[in-house]
Design a protein around this motif. Structure first.
Motif, PDB file in Angstrom:
ATOM      1  N   TYR A 143      96.072 -16.703  36.510  1.00 20.49           N
ATOM      2  CA  TYR A 143      95.832 -15.031  36.355  1.00 20.49           C
ATOM      3  C   TYR A 143      96.874 -14.729  35.365  1.00 20.49           C
ATOM      4  O   TYR A 143      97.020 -13.306  34.350  1.00 20.49           O
ATOM      5  N   THR A 144      97.609 -15.795  34.547  1.00 21.99           N
ATOM      6  CA  THR A 144      98.180 -14.981  33.187  1.00 21.99           C
ATOM      7  C   THR A 144      97.173 -15.261  32.366  1.00 21.99           C
ATOM      8  O   THR A 144      97.225 -14.037  31.416  1.00 21.99           O
ATOM      9  N   GLY A 145      96.162 -16.244  32.119  1.00 26.61           N
ATOM     10  CA  GLY A 145      95.293 -15.564  31.135  1.00 26.61           C
ATOM     11  C   GLY A 145      94.738 -14.476  31.318  1.00 26.61           C
ATOM     12  O   GLY A 145      94.396 -13.781  29.787  1.00 26.61           O
ATOM     13  N   ILE A 146      94.055 -14.235  32.480  1.00 27.56           N
ATOM     14  CA  ILE A 146      93.399 -12.558  32.498  1.00 27.56           C
ATOM     15  C   ILE A 146      94.158 -11.555  32.363  1.00 27.56           C
ATOM     16  O   ILE A 146      93.464 -10.572  31.259  1.00 27.56           O
ATOM     17  N   SER A 147      95.570 -11.655  32.670  1.00 28.51           N
ATOM     18  CA  SER A 147      96.086 -11.088  32.316  1.00 28.51           C
ATOM     19  C   SER A 147      97.013 -10.285  30.967  1.00 28.51           C
ATOM     20  O   SER A 147      96.819  -9.465  30.058  1.00 28.51           O
ATOM     21  N   LEU A 148      96.363 -11.634  30.057  1.00 30.46           N
ATOM     22  CA  LEU A 148      97.041 -11.609  28.822  1.00 30.46           C
ATOM     23  C   LEU A 148      95.497 -10.940  28.311  1.00 30.46           C
ATOM     24  O   LEU A 148      95.926 -10.463  26.738  1.00 30.46           O
ATOM     25  N   SER A 149      94.617 -11.748  28.434  1.00 30.90           N
ATOM     26  CA  SER A 149      93.412 -11.480  27.323  1.00 30.90           C
ATOM     27  C   SER A 149      93.126  -9.632  28.173  1.00 30.90           C
ATOM     28  O   SER A 149      92.776  -9.443  26.943  1.00 30.90           O
ATOM     29  N   VAL A 150      93.078  -9.152  28.931  1.00 27.00           N
ATOM     30  CA  VAL A 150      92.358  -7.925  29.526  1.00 27.00           C
ATOM     31  C   VAL A 150      94.231  -7.150  28.560  1.00 27.00           C
ATOM     32  O   VAL A 150      93.187  -6.148  28.209  1.00 27.00           O
ATOM     33  N   SER A 151      94.805  -7.358  28.367  1.00 32.38           N
ATOM     34  CA  SER A 151      95.658  -6.526  27.785  1.00 32.38           C
ATOM     35  C   SER A 151      95.494  -6.655  26.642  1.00 32.38           C
ATOM     36  O   SER A 151      95.395  -5.977  25.680  1.00 32.38           O
ATOM     37  N   ALA A 152      94.389  -7.725  25.658  1.00 33.87           N
ATOM     38  CA  ALA A 152      94.403  -7.548  24.176  1.00 33.87           C
ATOM     39  C   ALA A 152      93.682  -7.153  24.412  1.00 33.87           C
ATOM     40  O   ALA A 152      93.465  -6.167  22.980  1.00 33.87           O
ATOM     41  N   LEU A 153      92.776  -6.928  24.554  1.00 33.31           N
ATOM     42  CA  LEU A 153      91.006  -6.333  24.948  1.00 33.31           C
ATOM     43  C   LEU A 153      91.587  -4.730  24.970  1.00 33.31           C
ATOM     44  O   LEU A 153      90.724  -3.796  24.419  1.00 33.31           O
ATOM     45  N   TYR A 154      92.802  -3.995  25.905  1.00 30.92           N
ATOM     46  CA  TYR A 154      92.922  -2.645  26.163  1.00 30.92           C
ATOM     47  C   TYR A 154      93.965  -2.745  24.882  1.00 30.92           C
ATOM     48  O   TYR A 154      93.378  -1.273  24.899  1.00 30.92           O
ATOM     49  N   ALA A 155      94.376  -2.959  24.876  1.00 31.09           N
ATOM     50  CA  ALA A 155      95.565  -2.672  23.512  1.00 31.09           C
ATOM     51  C   ALA A 155      94.581  -1.521  22.098  1.00 31.09           C
ATOM     52  O   ALA A 155      95.279  -0.405  21.735  1.00 31.09           O
ATOM     53  N   PRO A 156      93.682  -2.166  21.830  1.00 35.00           N
ATOM     54  CA  PRO A 156      93.021  -1.007  20.668  1.00 35.00           C
ATOM     55  C   PRO A 156      92.960   0.138  21.638  1.00 35.00           C
ATOM     56  O   PRO A 156      91.949   0.735  20.549  1.00 35.00           O
ATOM     57  N   THR A 157      92.594   0.528  22.118  1.00 29.15           N
ATOM     58  CA  THR A 157      92.248   1.573  22.838  1.00 29.15           C
ATOM     59  C   THR A 157      93.479   2.561  23.434  1.00 29.15           C
ATOM     60  O   THR A 157      93.135   3.900  23.606  1.00 29.15           O
ATOM     61  N   THR A 158      94.161   2.339  23.583  1.00 29.85           N
ATOM     62  CA  THR A 158      95.400   3.167  22.783  1.00 29.85           C
ATOM     63  C   THR A 158      95.163   4.028  22.705  1.00 29.85           C
ATOM     64  O   THR A 158      95.109   3.866  21.029  1.00 29.85           O
ATOM     65  N   PRO A 159      96.273   4.810  23.274  1.00 25.51           N
ATOM     66  CA  PRO A 159      96.861   5.608  21.241  1.00 25.51           C
ATOM     67  C   PRO A 159      97.793   5.386  20.673  1.00 25.51           C
ATOM     68  O   PRO A 159      97.409   6.518  19.194  1.00 25.51           O
ATOM     69  N   ALA A 160      98.709   4.771  21.329  1.00 26.52           N
ATOM     70  CA  ALA A 160      99.667   4.466  20.053  1.00 26.52           C
ATOM     71  C   ALA A 160      99.185   3.594  18.998  1.00 26.52           C
ATOM     72  O   ALA A 160      99.068   4.060  17.215  1.00 26.52           O
ATOM     73  N   PHE A 161      97.725   2.757  19.266  1.00 30.77           N
ATOM     74  CA  PHE A 161      97.160   1.857  18.499  1.00 30.77           C
ATOM     75  C   PHE A 161      96.181   2.552  17.342  1.00 30.77           C
ATOM     76  O   PHE A 161      96.250   2.267  15.904  1.00 30.77           O
ATOM     77  N   VAL A 162      95.728   3.151  17.511  1.00 29.58           N
ATOM     78  CA  VAL A 162      94.871   4.491  17.797  1.00 29.58           C
ATOM     79  C   VAL A 162      95.194   5.287  16.300  1.00 29.58           C
ATOM     80  O   VAL A 162      94.943   5.346  15.532  1.00 29.58           O
ATOM     81  N   ARG A 163      96.304   6.607  16.945  1.00 31.96           N
ATOM     82  CA  ARG A 163      96.666   6.565  15.893  1.00 31.96           C
ATOM     83  C   ARG A 163      97.918   6.470  14.910  1.00 31.96           C
ATOM     84  O   ARG A 163      97.495   7.160  13.677  1.00 31.96           O
ATOM     85  N   SER A 164      98.393   4.971  15.170  1.00 31.41           N
ATOM     86  CA  SER A 164      98.344   4.096  13.277  1.00 31.41           C
ATOM     87  C   SER A 164      97.569   3.778  12.692  1.00 31.41           C
ATOM     88  O   SER A 164      97.692   3.752  11.468  1.00 31.41           O
ATOM     89  N   LEU A 165      96.275   3.342  12.805  1.00 33.76           N
ATOM     90  CA  LEU A 165      94.998   3.687  11.926  1.00 33.76           C
ATOM     91  C   LEU A 165      95.162   4.728  11.249  1.00 33.76           C
ATOM     92  O   LEU A 165      94.643   4.725  10.000  1.00 33.76           O
TER      93      LEU A 165
END
Length: 259
Positions: A143-165
């Motif tokens: 559970y810990t590994g999946i929570s962190l890894s899926v969160s990391a994979l999801y982060a580049p798709t968020t508006p906050a990250f894309v807008r920062s680019l």
């Protein structure tokens, strides 16, 4: 309570209560609908908490409990009932975000959150010995590994990250990526296990606990509240004594060992 009602009415939580199969379908659907309404209200409040606890000059929450609430609901409800959960969450998300964001960004957030939580729930159902009860090291580590890894994979798709680019956000891309990952990952590890364990075990652990156990829990809670007061209400002066924040460790260690 809303999660428990939703799980039982939808046939989730990994068990069936005595006599539940004999309940008329109209009653089950009524309870399911009531559970969805309560879930939407809980999600609405979770979004408000996340919006009120953000990094300075940023749209990123220090912790984003809304996605944790959604993931917990998906883990408690059978996949055939996910459509109702996702619809209720989408309505709640649009209601809380409509006054401050344009429609295209609200839709982006809803689709991104849906993809994130559905992916996490699907992977957890396949990889762990479902249902999740956190009774084995394998379940906890997975559970810990999946929570962190899926969160990391999801982060580049968020508006906050894309807008920062495109320099539309005050944060640089890398800090936005890290903050988004930790915001979601921390919420998943703090909230989802509590909700799942509460839905599976109910109030039985509390009813069977001794008076001495309650006293110990009360003292531990007071110790944590005391440290919280020190950390959040001392003001800028605490910057001169940063070691005082380390006092959060003893009550947390006490909790981990004793509870």
């Amino acid at each position: 309570m809303s999660m428990g009602v939703l799980a039982r009415a939808a046939g989730g939580a990994g068990k069936t209560e005595i006599g539940w199969n004999d309940t008329p379908s109209t009653v089950r659907w009524s309870l399911y609908a009531a559970g969805l309404v309560l879930l939407a209200a809980l999600y609405y409040l979770s979004v408000r908490v996340g919006l009120g606890f953000r990094f300075q000059h940023s749209q990123i929450g220090v912790i984003w409990p809304a996605n944790a609430v959604l993931l917990a609901a998906l883990l408690l409800v059978p996949p055939r009932r996910w459509w109702g959960v996702l619809l209720a969450i989408a309505i709640a998300h649009a209601a809380v975000m409509a006054p401050s964001l344009p429609s295209w960004r609200i839709l982006w957030q809803i689709l991104g959150n849906t993809a994130f939580t559905v992916t996490a729930a699907s992977v957890l159902r396949r990889v762990t010995d479902f249902p999740l009860r956190f009774e084995t090291y394998r379940q906890v580590v997975a559970y810990t590994g999946i929570s962190l890894s899926v969160s990391a994979l999801y982060a580049p798709t968020t508006p906050a990250f894309v807008r920062s680019l495109f320099h539309l956000e005050p944060n640089a891309p890398f800090p936005a990526l890290v903050r988004t990952t930790l915001s979601n990952g921390t919420a998943l590890m703090l909230i989802v296990p509590v909700v799942l364990l509460g839905a599976h075990h109910g109030s039985r652990p509390l009813r069977s606990a001794s008076r001495r156990r309650f006293v110990e829990a009360a003292i531990m809670t007071l110790a944590l509240c005391g440290v919280d007061q020190l950390a959040f209400f001392t003001g800028p002066k605490i910057a001169s004594f940063p070691w005082l924040l380390l006092w959060i460790i003893p009550p947390l260690m006490w909790t981990a060992v004793r509870f």
